[in-house]
Design an enzyme around this catalytic site. Sequence first.
Site, PDB file in Angstrom:
ATOM      1  N   ASP A   1       9.436   2.742  -0.583  1.00  0.00           N
ATOM      2  CA  ASP A   1       8.414   3.400   0.221  1.00  0.00           C
ATOM      3  C   ASP A   1       8.744   3.115   1.685  1.00  0.00           C
ATOM      4  OD1 ASP A   1       6.215   4.124   1.717  1.00  0.00           O
ATOM      5  OD2 ASP A   1       4.736   3.149   0.428  1.00  0.00           O
TER       6      ASP A   1
ATOM      7  N   TYR B   1       0.851  -1.189   0.000  1.00  0.00           N
ATOM      8  CA  TYR B   1       0.000   0.000   0.000  1.00  0.00           C
ATOM      9  C   TYR B   1       0.881   1.232   0.000  1.00  0.00           C
ATOM     10  CZ  TYR B   1      -3.559   3.365   1.538  1.00  0.00           C
ATOM     11  OH  TYR B   1      -4.404   4.435   1.631  1.00  0.00           O
TER      12      TYR B   1
ATOM     13  N   LYS C   1       5.004   9.003   8.686  1.00  0.00           N
ATOM     14  CA  LYS C   1       4.928   8.421  10.039  1.00  0.00           C
ATOM     15  C   LYS C   1       5.940   9.037  11.010  1.00  0.00           C
ATOM     16  CE  LYS C   1       2.044   5.322   8.240  1.00  0.00           C
ATOM     17  NZ  LYS C   1       0.587   5.417   8.369  1.00  0.00           N
TER      18      LYS C   1
END
Length: 429
Positions: A238, A143, A266
């Site tokens: 990623d 994702y 994050k």
Amino acid sequence: MNTKSQQLFQRAQQSIPGGVNSPVRAFKSVGGIPIFIQKAKGAYLYDADGNQYIDYINSWGPMILGHAYGPLTKAIREKVLDSTSFGAPTELEIEMAELIKSMCPNVDLIRMVSSGTEACMSAIRLARGFTGKNKFIKFEGCYHGHADAFLVKAGSGVATFNIQTVPGVTAGVSGDTLTAPYNDLAAVEKLINENKNEIAAIIIEPVAGNMGCVPPLPGYLEGLRKICDEQNIVLIFDEVMTGFRLAQGGAQERFNINADLITYGKVIGGGMPVGAFGGKKEIMNHIAPLGNVYQAGTLSGNPIAMIAGYTLLKTLKENPSVYSELEEKAARLHNGLKKVFAEKNIPVVINQAGSMISIHFSEFPVIDFSSSAAANTQTFNKFFHAMLKRGVYLPPSAFETWFVSNALSREDIDNTINSAKESLEEISA
């Protein structure tokens, strides 16, 4: 008993689609009513009814040192007095960029954005602009945010809701997105042979976190790096989840593999909305205003997000022992859970990479999305609720990694293990 969380969820559904602002929060996968959180401190969440939970979500990753970390909250309180946004350059943005460069291998230039989705979307656009090619390869179950091109065979929330095709994503966009199973080099080579000189980039979570925690098999990332070098393809890591979590330099440092572009989120914002993409100067020079690949954002480099991220990253850089402590805590959790499941003779796979960990109710290794999806999600759902009842808050989906924070004590971990033992006894009865 009608709890405050139940009341809030009923109220929320009158104004917010599904009652939540991000789908997995709705608990639809695991069933039941979502818990509404009032506050958090250290390793604990407190809901609207005053219940305390040991937290293994940690805002999906950024709370690596725990909630309401003192120096971070102090820095935000002081910075906010100068205003919440300027829409103009600040010295703090430079300091943030310099700090990231000092911690992460292979980052020459970095651009701040407002989310991990925006970072990944921008990185793909940049790779296309740099190479002059349109197609890219992603991996089933990975994702990279909810930009249209990424919602082809995505994991995480898309998998949680069993959405195979996403309305609103055009066939043209989908046609440029090529997918391969995770941990399968032969499948990547096949796609490249079928799409000669058309592939701009390969984007991957170096440790997948959206089909549970799925680490790369030995040689896999090295193989991708070799393929990209041979085929003039941009390799994008990623690291929205893994960046600054698996090591100071993220997965690049942990696996000793240099990507061409890297995306962050994050941890980089300490819980504030922030993301970034960066990498080799020769590629980053193509982003506006240096080049013609356009990317912009009103709140990019927002001072409150920058001071939060800068304070957290500086703490991590100055205290490298945090990472060995996290490894030790995650290993203690892993070993304890493994023993409990073995005692109950319940087949389970526990995957771990650093402070990322997940449980799969399966008899077979979980190395990709297919093997993750084949696990028994019904048993996971029962386990989730049994743990929640005992004050342990796990991600409300079998397709999400757990995150260990350094605020967890040995007692917290041992309590988690004991709760798992009691939960297994309950769901096995």
